[in-house]
Design an enzyme around this catalytic site. Structure first.
Site, PDB file in Angstrom:
ATOM      1  N   ASP A  63      -6.147  -7.579  -2.729  1.00 45.65           N
ATOM      2  CA  ASP A  63      -5.570  -7.404  -1.416  1.00 45.65           C
ATOM      3  C   ASP A  63      -4.561  -8.544  -1.241  1.00 45.65           C
ATOM      4  OD1 ASP A  63      -5.253  -6.661   1.344  1.00 45.65           O
ATOM      5  OD2 ASP A  63      -6.691  -8.224   1.870  1.00 45.65           O
ATOM      6  N   ASP A  92      -3.030  -9.896   2.409  1.00 43.35           N
ATOM      7  CA  ASP A  92      -3.266 -10.707   3.605  1.00 43.35           C
ATOM      8  C   ASP A  92      -4.691 -11.243   3.633  1.00 43.35           C
ATOM      9  OD1 ASP A  92      -0.700 -10.284   4.570  1.00 43.35           O
ATOM     10  OD2 ASP A  92      -1.277  -8.533   5.735  1.00 43.35           O
ATOM     11  N   ASP A 105       1.712  -9.774   9.072  1.00 46.28           N
ATOM     12  CA  ASP A 105       2.301  -9.120  10.238  1.00 46.28           C
ATOM     13  C   ASP A 105       2.203 -10.016  11.468  1.00 46.28           C
ATOM     14  OD1 ASP A 105       3.037  -6.759   8.935  1.00 46.28           O
ATOM     15  OD2 ASP A 105       1.091  -5.822   9.285  1.00 46.28           O
ATOM     16  N   ASP A 130      -2.074  -3.349   2.830  1.00 45.61           N
ATOM     17  CA  ASP A 130      -1.544  -2.643   4.002  1.00 45.61           C
ATOM     18  C   ASP A 130      -0.467  -3.471   4.701  1.00 45.61           C
ATOM     19  OD1 ASP A 130      -1.293  -0.541   5.765  1.00 45.61           O
ATOM     20  OD2 ASP A 130      -2.955  -1.161   7.046  1.00 45.61           O
TER      21      ASP A 130
END
Length: 269
Positions: A9, A11, A20, A91
Site C-alpha cells: 500500500d 499512504d 490526499d 487508492d
C-alpha cells in the site's frame, strides 16, 4: 525456484500519512474539503479539490512541492531498495505516487503501480479518476472506485500466466481497503498489517481463519523495514536450502525458521 513478490500500500505504509489529506491541508483547503466530504465519494472529492485549488491559483508545481515534503520514516527507503519484485496497490493517485517516489529516487524499484489514474489537463489542472468504474462497493471494506482484492487477483493471475516460478507474496498495508487483498493471500504468503490501524483492527475483529497468510504486524518504518527484510531473507534461505546437501539443508531451514516468529494481532511482532 520460488519467487518473492512484495506488494505495498502507499499512504501510511510507504509514507507516514494520507497523501490526499496532506495536500489539502498544506494548501489551505481543509475547510472546503470538510464541507464537501459528506456530499460525494472520496475519489470524486479529490478531483473536485484539485479543480478548486486551481481556481485559487495553486499550480501543479505547488502540489508537487507539498508532496515532496511528505514525511516518512528514514528506514523505509533502504528497505525498499534492498527488496525486489515490488508493486504498489494504492487508492491514492498516480501523480502523487510518481512525484514522491521520483523525489526519493526509488521509482525504478517498482515494476507496477496500481492506483487511480491522473493527468494534468490543458489548463494545468490535476485531474483524478477512479481506477475502477464507480459502482456499489462489491465488499464492505472496499471504496466504490477501487477493489484492491480484484487488483490482487489480477496480479496473481498475471504472474501465474508467466509460469516461470511459483510466487510467494508479502503484502503490506494499513487501511480498510487492504483487508480484501489480504483475503487473496494463501498459505506460504505473508501479511504485514500496521498495528493499531484499520486493517489490523479488522483482522482482530473478523474470523481469523479467513486469513491464510502468516501475519507479521509492524508499528513504524523501522520495524516494517526490519521485518520485511527478515521475511525475504528467510524465504530465500529456505529456498536455497533445497539445493544443499541434506545435512546443510537442515541447518539452513532451521536458521530460516528461527529468523521470524509468527504473530497474531495483539501479540506484538
Amino acid at each position: 525456484m520460488v519467487g518473492i513478490v512484495v506488494v505495498f500500500d502507499f499512504d501510511k505504509t510507504i509514507i507516514d500519512l494520507d497523501s490526499d489529506n496532506w495536500v489539502v491541508d498544506e494548501l489551505g483547503a481543509t475547510d472546503l474539503f470538510n464541507e464537501l466530504l459528506p456530499t460525494m465519494p472520496w475519489n470524486s472529492l479529490m478531483d473536485r479539490m484539485m479543480m478548486e485549488l486551481h481556481e485559487q491559483g495553486r499550480t501543479i508545481d505547488d502540489i508537487a512541492d507539498v508532496l515532496k515534503r511528505a514525511p516518512m520514516h528514514p528506514d523505509v527507503v533502504p528497505a525498499i531498495k534492498a527488496a525486489h519484485a515490488l508493486r504498489i496497490v494504492s487508492d491514492a493517485n498516480l501523480f502523487y505516487i510518481d512525484t514522491i517516489l521520483n523525489h526519493l529516487g526509488i521509482r525504478e524499484c517498482f515494476s507496477e503501480i496500481h492506483t487511480n489514474p491522473s493527468l494534468v489537463d490543458e489548463e494545468g489542472r490535476l485531474r483524478i479518476f477512479p481506477i475502477h468504474k464507480f459502482s456499489k462497493s462489491p465488499h464492505d471494506f472496499c471504496p466504490p472506485n477501487m477493489c484492491k482484492g480484484l487488483v490482487m487477483e489480477r496480479i496473481q493471475a498475471s504472474l501465474m500466466a508467466e509460469g516461470k516460478t511459483k510466487k510467494r507474496f508479502i503484502y503490506l498495508g494499513d487501511g480498510n481497503g487492504d483487508y480484501c487483498p489480504s483475503l487473496k493471500l494463501g498459505e506460504g504468503d505473508f501479511l504485514m498489517p500496521r498495528k493499531n490501524f484499520p486493517l489490523w483492527d479488522l483482522i482482530s475483529q473478523q474470523n481469523p481463519l479467513v486469513i491464510k497468510a502468516e501475519i507479521h504486524e509492524w508499528s513504524d518504518g523501522e520495524e516494517m523495514g526490519r521485518i520485511l527484510l527478515r521475511l525475504i531473507n528467510s524465504i530465500s534461505m529456505a529456498e536455497n536450502a533445497q539445493f544443499l546437501s541434506p545435512q546443510n539443508m537442515a541447518v539452513a531451514v532451521h536458521e530460516a525458521e528461527a529468523g521470524f516468529t509468527h504473530s497474531n494481532p495483539g501479540n506484538g511482532g
